[in-house]
Design a protein around this motif. Structure first.
Motif, PDB file in Angstrom:
ATOM      1  N   ARG A 159      38.803  -6.684 -29.973  1.00 45.21           N
ATOM      2  CA  ARG A 159      39.412  -6.126 -31.202  1.00 45.21           C
ATOM      3  C   ARG A 159      39.830  -4.677 -30.994  1.00 45.21           C
ATOM      4  NH1 ARG A 159      34.839  -7.396 -35.410  1.00 45.21           N
ATOM      5  NH2 ARG A 159      36.135  -6.021 -36.719  1.00 45.21           N
ATOM      6  N   VAL A 160      39.001  -3.886 -30.291  1.00 41.80           N
ATOM      7  CA  VAL A 160      39.385  -2.507 -30.002  1.00 41.80           C
ATOM      8  C   VAL A 160      40.597  -2.480 -29.085  1.00 41.80           C
ATOM      9  CG1 VAL A 160      38.629  -0.340 -28.953  1.00 41.80           C
ATOM     10  CG2 VAL A 160      37.055  -1.647 -30.359  1.00 41.80           C
ATOM     11  N   GLY A 161      40.665  -3.399 -28.105  1.00 43.72           N
ATOM     12  CA  GLY A 161      41.829  -3.452 -27.227  1.00 43.72           C
ATOM     13  C   GLY A 161      43.103  -3.788 -27.975  1.00 43.72           C
ATOM     14  N   LEU A 201      20.087  -1.905 -24.897  1.00 39.86           N
ATOM     15  CA  LEU A 201      21.529  -2.176 -24.842  1.00 39.86           C
ATOM     16  C   LEU A 201      22.130  -2.276 -26.235  1.00 39.86           C
ATOM     17  CD1 LEU A 201      23.881  -2.872 -22.876  1.00 39.86           C
ATOM     18  CD2 LEU A 201      23.279  -5.279 -23.206  1.00 39.86           C
ATOM     19  N   HIS A 202      21.387  -2.864 -27.162  1.00 37.44           N
ATOM     20  CA  HIS A 202      21.910  -2.982 -28.527  1.00 37.44           C
ATOM     21  C   HIS A 202      22.040  -1.611 -29.183  1.00 37.44           C
ATOM     22  CE1 HIS A 202      21.632  -3.713 -32.906  1.00 37.44           C
ATOM     23  NE2 HIS A 202      22.343  -4.805 -32.625  1.00 37.44           N
ATOM     24  N   ILE A 203      21.085  -0.723 -28.915  1.00 36.39           N
ATOM     25  CA  ILE A 203      21.110   0.594 -29.554  1.00 36.39           C
ATOM     26  C   ILE A 203      22.224   1.463 -28.994  1.00 36.39           C
ATOM     27  CG2 ILE A 203      19.792   2.727 -29.839  1.00 36.39           C
ATOM     28  CD1 ILE A 203      17.274   1.020 -29.997  1.00 36.39           C
ATOM     29  N   VAL A 204      22.374   1.490 -27.671  1.00 37.99           N
ATOM     30  CA  VAL A 204      23.305   2.438 -27.062  1.00 37.99           C
ATOM     31  C   VAL A 204      24.710   1.876 -26.905  1.00 37.99           C
ATOM     32  CG1 VAL A 204      21.429   3.543 -25.816  1.00 37.99           C
ATOM     33  CG2 VAL A 204      22.731   1.755 -24.687  1.00 37.99           C
ATOM     34  N   VAL A 205      24.903   0.560 -27.029  1.00 41.12           N
ATOM     35  CA  VAL A 205      26.235  -0.020 -26.817  1.00 41.12           C
ATOM     36  C   VAL A 205      26.701  -0.836 -28.017  1.00 41.12           C
ATOM     37  CG1 VAL A 205      27.617  -1.563 -25.368  1.00 41.12           C
ATOM     38  CG2 VAL A 205      25.939  -0.051 -24.316  1.00 41.12           C
ATOM     39  N   VAL A 206      25.897  -1.814 -28.440  1.00 38.59           N
ATOM     40  CA  VAL A 206      26.382  -2.765 -29.445  1.00 38.59           C
ATOM     41  C   VAL A 206      26.631  -2.066 -30.781  1.00 38.59           C
ATOM     42  CG1 VAL A 206      25.805  -4.852 -30.717  1.00 38.59           C
ATOM     43  CG2 VAL A 206      25.256  -4.683 -28.283  1.00 38.59           C
ATOM     44  N   ARG A 207      25.668  -1.325 -31.268  1.00 42.03           N
ATOM     45  CA  ARG A 207      25.874  -0.657 -32.563  1.00 42.03           C
ATOM     46  C   ARG A 207      27.002   0.366 -32.526  1.00 42.03           C
ATOM     47  NH1 ARG A 207      20.116   1.408 -34.494  1.00 42.03           N
ATOM     48  NH2 ARG A 207      21.482   2.432 -35.980  1.00 42.03           N
ATOM     49  N   PRO A 208      27.115   1.285 -31.533  1.00 41.83           N
ATOM     50  CA  PRO A 208      28.278   2.175 -31.494  1.00 41.83           C
ATOM     51  C   PRO A 208      29.593   1.433 -31.327  1.00 41.83           C
ATOM     52  CG  PRO A 208      26.522   3.032 -30.110  1.00 41.83           C
ATOM     53  CD  PRO A 208      26.129   1.659 -30.508  1.00 41.83           C
ATOM     54  N   LEU A 209      29.570   0.308 -30.585  1.00 43.84           N
ATOM     55  CA  LEU A 209      30.802  -0.448 -30.381  1.00 43.84           C
ATOM     56  C   LEU A 209      31.284  -1.093 -31.673  1.00 43.84           C
ATOM     57  CD1 LEU A 209      32.896  -1.404 -28.335  1.00 43.84           C
ATOM     58  CD2 LEU A 209      31.411  -3.342 -27.811  1.00 43.84           C
ATOM     59  N   ARG A 210      30.357  -1.568 -32.484  1.00 39.52           N
ATOM     60  CA  ARG A 210      30.773  -2.163 -33.764  1.00 39.52           C
ATOM     61  C   ARG A 210      31.360  -1.097 -34.696  1.00 39.52           C
ATOM     62  NH1 ARG A 210      28.770  -7.085 -35.219  1.00 39.52           N
ATOM     63  NH2 ARG A 210      28.479  -6.427 -37.378  1.00 39.52           N
ATOM     64  N   ALA A 211      30.772   0.107 -34.700  1.00 40.68           N
ATOM     65  CA  ALA A 211      31.354   1.190 -35.494  1.00 40.68           C
ATOM     66  C   ALA A 211      32.710   1.615 -34.949  1.00 40.68           C
ATOM     67  CB  ALA A 211      30.400   2.375 -35.526  1.00 40.68           C
ATOM     68  N   LEU A 212      32.845   1.641 -33.630  1.00 44.93           N
ATOM     69  CA  LEU A 212      34.117   2.009 -33.004  1.00 44.93           C
ATOM     70  C   LEU A 212      35.202   0.992 -33.345  1.00 44.93           C
ATOM     71  CD1 LEU A 212      35.794   3.696 -31.003  1.00 44.93           C
ATOM     72  CD2 LEU A 212      34.817   2.299 -29.162  1.00 44.93           C
TER      73      LEU A 212
END
Length: 780
Positions: free
Chosen positions: A373-375, A706-717
C-alpha cells in the motif's frame, strides 16, 4: 545508509536464538541416559547416612551433657573416701560400663567401678587443665577389646579432713587457685559405642573410626566377620574413612558410593562424617563416620532419548530457517526496497533536470500488506509530480475489507513456533510418577520418615528421662534450691518452652521460662508425656514427672500435709519443627492421633488437616489394629503440597510403640515431589519443558520486538502515505524512528513539500494571466 535499528536485527536475533535453543535441545536431551542405579537412590542413601550421623551425634552430646549435669547436681558423700564419692556420682543402676575418679593433675585413678576404664592414649592432664571448657568425649580402646566412649565431667568435692600429707596419696596436691576446703576431681564414664539406628529392609549400618575399623554395627552381623568371597563392607569402610578425612579439607561432609553386590545386585553405600553432621565440638574429636548400605537390583535398560533429541532439534532448525526466509522475503527485502525508492523520489523532487529524469522510473510495488500500500501511494505521488495524473479520488465512506498484512504474518510465525514449543511444554515426555519412581526410592522415603519419627521419639524420651532426674533432685529441696535446679535444667534444654512445678492441689508453685500455655489440671500422678490441648493457636505438649516424697514429709501425720508435687516441662513447637525438618525429605508434618498437624517443616496452622485426603488415607494405613503395633506405609500419590505440584513420594510412620510417647498416637508424614528426584524420566521431562519454554519465549520476544519496531510504525506510515497520495498536502509528517520507516517518512515529507511548491507555482501562474477586456462600444 547505516541504520540504528529497523527490520534486520529482530529477524537475525530470532534465527540465532532458535538455533541456540535447537542446540540446547539436542545436548540437554541427548545426554540423559538411564542408569542401572538412579542418582536419586544414591542421594537417598547419602541422606540416610546423614540422618544416622545426626542421630548418633545428638545421642553422644546428650549423654555427655547428662554426665556433666549429674556431676554438677549430685551431692558428694560426706566422707572423703574416693570410692564413696564415686558412688554418689554414679549410682549402681547407671547404664554405663564403667566409671573412674581421677586426679586431674597427675592422671592417677583414685576410685573405679564396673569394668576397667580404658585410658590408653588419653592425656588426662592436658584434657583437664584449668581454664578449659567442657571436655569433649573421646573414643578409646584397649588392645583387642571393643572401643569405648569416654565421657568426662569435672566434679568439686570437699577436701578430706586431716593433714595434707595423710591424704596426699588419695587426693593429690591442690591447685594453686583452688579453695583449701575443696578439691577438683575428674569423673570419667565409659560406655559401649551404640550402633547407628537405620531403617529399611536389608539396610546395614556401621560406625567406622578414622582407621576404617568398624566400631559398631546395626543389622549387619556378617559385616564384622565377612566371608572370604565378599569383602565389600570392610572395603567400603576404608573408603568412607578416607573420604571423611578428605572432607576435613574439602568440606564435603557426606557422600555415596556404588559397587557390586552378590547375585548380580548393586551395593549402594552412603557415608557421613559424625562431627560434620553434628556441628558442635562434643563429637569433633571422635573421628567417626556413619556407613549405611543396601543391595538393590539394577534397573532395566530404559529408553534412549538421543533420537528424540535429534528429531526435535532438527525440526526447530527447519522452523527457524523457514520463518526467517518468510520474514526476509515478505518484510525485510520489500521494506528495504521501499526505503530506497522513497529516497530516490525525494531526490527527484529537487527540481533539477537530472533529478526530474528519475521521475520517469516507476516505483516497484509488491502486492502484499502495508508495504504494498505504501508502494502504491509512492507511485501515485510520482505520477502527480510528473504531471501524469492528479490526486487519487477519496475512498468511499463504507468500510473496506482489508487483506491480511504484516501483523497477520507475524502472528502466523508465532503460531508456527508455538506448534513446536507447546507439545514439548505440555505433552511430550510425560512420565507417570507411579511408573517412573522405582520401588527402592519409595522404600527410601519410608525409611527416612521412620528415622524422623525415631528422632522425635528419642527427643521426647530424653526430655522425660531428664525430667525424672530433675524431679529426684527437687525432692526435699528448699524453694531457692528448687528454683536454681529448674533454671539450670531450663538452660540445658532449649526444647523446653516452660518448666514449672505443681503442688498437690494443682496450683503453680514454681515456674521458669515462658508462661505455660495451659497447665495440667488436676495434677497428674506418675509420669509421662501428654498432649494438653486439642485446639488453639499453639499446640501444648507437656512432659511431667512425680517428685518423690522426701523422708521428712513422709513422716507427717496427715497425708495432705505432705508435699508430693509434679514437675512439668512444656515442650515448644519450634523444637518439634526442627526435629522433623530434614534436607531432601520434602514437606514433613507431625500429626496427633486424629491426624491433625502439630508441627511441620513448612508453614501450617495448629490442628489443621493434612494438605490432601490421599495423605490422610496413607496415615490411616499406619494405624495399629487392636492388639498390634502400627507399621509405616508409603506410596506415590498426589500429596497436595502445592497447586499443580503433581505426584509426590509420600510416607507415614508411627512415632513410638513403647516408652512415654507410646500413648500419644502421633505420626510423622512426609511428601517429596516426584519431579524433584534425580530420575532420568523426570530429568527428560524437565529439560523437554525447558526447551519448549525457551522456544516460545524466544519466538514471542523476537517477534514482539519486530512488531514494536516495524509493524506498528509501518501501519502508521501506510495511513500517512495514502492521505498524502489522496491530496492531503497540509499535514506535516514527522519522522520518529531512525530506521527504514523513519527514512520513508522523511522522504514523504520532502515529497509533500515538493507537491506544495508545485501547487503554489500553479496558483501563481493562474494569477499572472490578464483578465479579458470589455467589448468596444459598450457602455462604461
Amino acid at each position: 545508509m547505516p541504520l540504528l535499528g529497523g527490520v534486520r536485527p529482530p529477524i537475525a536475533a530470532l534465527l540465532c536464538v532458535l538455533l541456540v535453543v535447537a542446540a540446547f535441545t539436542a545436548l540437554a536431551l541427548g545426554t540423559v541416559h538411564e542408569q542401572d542405579v538412579p542418582q536419586a537412590v544414591r542421594d537417598a542413601e547419602r541422606q540416610i547416612a546423614e540422618d544416622a550421623a545426626d542421630s548418633v551425634g545428638t545421642s553422644v552430646n546428650a549423654r555427655a551433657a547428662a554426665v556433666r549435669r549429674a556431676a554438677a547436681s549430685a551431692t558428694p558423700a560426706g566422707s572423703g573416701a574416693p570410692a564413696a564419692i564415686l558412688r554418689s556420682f554414679v549410682p549402681t543402676e547407671h547404664p554405663g560400663q564403667g566409671a573412674a575418679l581421677l586426679d586431674p593433675r597427675t592422671g592417677r585413678s583414685l576410685a573405679a567401678s564396673g569394668e576397667t576404664v580404658p585410658l590408653t592414649g588419653v592425656d588426662v592432664t592436658s584434657l583437664a587443665r584449668p581454664g578449659t571448657e567442657n571436655i569433649a568425649p573421646r573414643l578409646a580402646s584397649s588392645g583387642s577389646a571393643e572401643p569405648r566412649l569416654l565421657l568426662f565431667a569435672r566434679v568439686t568435692v570437699p577436701a578430706p579432713s586431716g593433714k595434707k600429707d595423710e591424704n596426699h596419696d588419695q587426693a593429690g596436691d591442690l591447685a594453686d587457685d583452688q579453695d583449701p576446703d575443696e578439691r577438683e576431681l575428674l569423673l570419667v564414664v565409659s560406655e559401649k559405642v551404640a550402633a547407628p539406628a537405620v531403617f529399611g529392609g536389608g539396610r546395614t549400618g556401621q560406625l567406622v573410626d578414622r582407621n576404617g575399623r568398624v566400631v559398631a554395627a546395626a543389622n549387619a552381623a556378617a559385616a564384622l566377620t565377612p566371608k572370604a568371597e565378599h569383602q565389600a563392607v570392610p572395603a567400603d569402610a576404608a573408603t568412607a574413612a578416607n573420604a571423611a578425612k578428605a572432607a576435613l579439607t574439602t568440606g564435603d561432609a557426606a557422600g555415596s558410593m556404588l559397587g557390586d553386590g552378590p547375585d548380580g545386585l548393586r551395593r549402594v553405600t552412603g557415608w557421613a562424617s559424625l562431627a560434620a553432621m553434628d556441628g558442635t565440638d562434643d563429637t569433633s574429636d571422635l573421628g567417626l563416620t556413619i556407613l549405611t548400605g543396601r543391595d538393590v537390583a539394577p534397573a532395566r535398560e530404559g529408553a534412549d532419548h538421543t533420537w528424540f533429541a535429534v528429531m526435535a532439534a532438527g525440526a526447530l532448525v527447519v522452523i527457524a530457517v523457514l520463518v526467517t526466509v518468510v520474514l526476509w522475503g515478505t518484510m525485510q527485502r520489500p521494506l528495504l526496497r521501499l526505503h530506497l525508492s522513497a529516497a530516490r523520489l525525494a531526490r527527484s523532487a529537487s527540481g533539477t533536470a537530472t533529478a526530474r529524469e528519475q521521475l520517469a522510473r516507476p516505483v516497484p510495488v509488491v502486492a502484499f500488506g502495508e508495504i504494498g500500500r505504501v508502494g502504491r501511494a509512492l507511485e501515485s505521488i510520482r505520477r502527480q509530480l510528473s504531471g501524469e495524473t492528479g490526486p487519487e479520488p477519496a475512498r468511499p465512506v463504507r468500510p473496506v475489507r482489508r487483506r491480511p498484512g504484516v501483523r497477520a504474518l507475524v502472528l502466523v510465525c508465532v503460531l508456527v513456533i508455538a506448534a513446536w514449543g507447546v507439545p514439548l511444554l505440555f505433552l511430550l515426555n510425560r512420565a507417570p510418577a507411579e511408573k517412573a519412581v522405582p520401588a527402592v526410592a519409595v522404600a527410601d522415603q519410608e525409611a527416612r520418615t521412620e528415622a524422623a519419627a525415631e528422632r522425635v521419639r528419642r527427643s521426647l524420651d530424653r526430655s522425660y528421662t531428664d525430667l525424672k532426674a530433675v524431679a529426684s533432685a527437687l525432692s526435699g529441696a528448699s524453694r531457692e534450691r528448687a528454683s536454681e535446679i529448674l533454671r539450670r535444667d531450663r538452660a540445658d534444654h532449649p526444647t523446653y518452652r516452660s518448666l514449672y512445678v505443681l503442688d498437690r492441689t494443682g496450683a503453680l508453685a514454681l515456674q521458669v521460662g515462658k508462661e505455660p500455655l495451659r497447665t495440667l489440671d488436676p495434677a497428674p500422678a506418675g509420669g509421662g508425656i501428654r498432649q494438653v490441648n486439642t485446639s488453639g493457636k499453639i499446640p501444648a505438649i507437656a512432659a511431667y514427672a512425680q517428685v518423690p516424697t522426701a523422708k521428712k514429709d513422709a513422716k507427717t501425720k496427715d497425708p495432705k500435709d505432705a508435699a508430693p508435687a509434679v514437675v512439668v516441662a512444656e515442650i515448644g513447637v519450634d523444637a518439634l519443627d526442627e526435629l522433623v525438618a530434614r534436607p531432601g525429605l520434602g514437606s514433613v508434618w507431625l500429626t496427633d492421633a486424629h491426624h491433625r498437624v502439630l508441627a511441620a517443616s513448612v508453614g501450617f496452622q495448629a490442628f489443621q488437616a493434612l494438605p490432601s485426603r490421599s495423605l490422610t488415607r496413607l496415615v490411616t494405613r499406619t494405624d495399629a489394629a487392636p492388639g498390634s503395633a502400627g507399621s509405616p506405609a508409603s506410596a506415590v500419590l498426589h500429596a497436595g503440597t502445592a497447586t499443580g505440584g503433581g505426584q509426590s513420594v509420600a510416607a507415614a510412620a508411627p512415632l513410638a510403640q513403647t516408652g512415654p510417647a507410646a500413648g500419644l498416637g502421633w505420626r510423622v508424614v512426609s511428601a517429596e515431589p516426584a519431579a524433584a528426584l534425580k530420575l532420568a524420566a523426570f530429568q527428560v521431562q524437565a529439560r523437554t519443558m525447558l526447551a519448549g519454554l525457551l522456544a516460545l519465549s524466544a519466538g514471542v520476544a523476537c517477534l514482539g520486538w519486530l512488531h514494536i519496531v516495524v509493524v506498528r510504525p509501518l501501519r502508521a506510515l501506510t495511513g500517512c502515505a495514502e492521505r498524502l497520495a489522496g491530496g492531503d498536502h497540509r499535514t506535516v509528517l514527522y519522522p520518529v524512528h531512525h530506521d527504514e520507516c523513519g527514512s520513508v517518512t522523511r522522504s514523504l515529507e520532502l515529497l509533500r513539500q515538493a507537491l506544495v511548491e508545485r501547487d503554489r507555482g500553479a496558483m501563481a501562474d493562474v494569477a499572472r494571466v490578464p483578465a479579458p477586456s470589455s467589448p468596444s462600444g459598450s457602455a462604461p
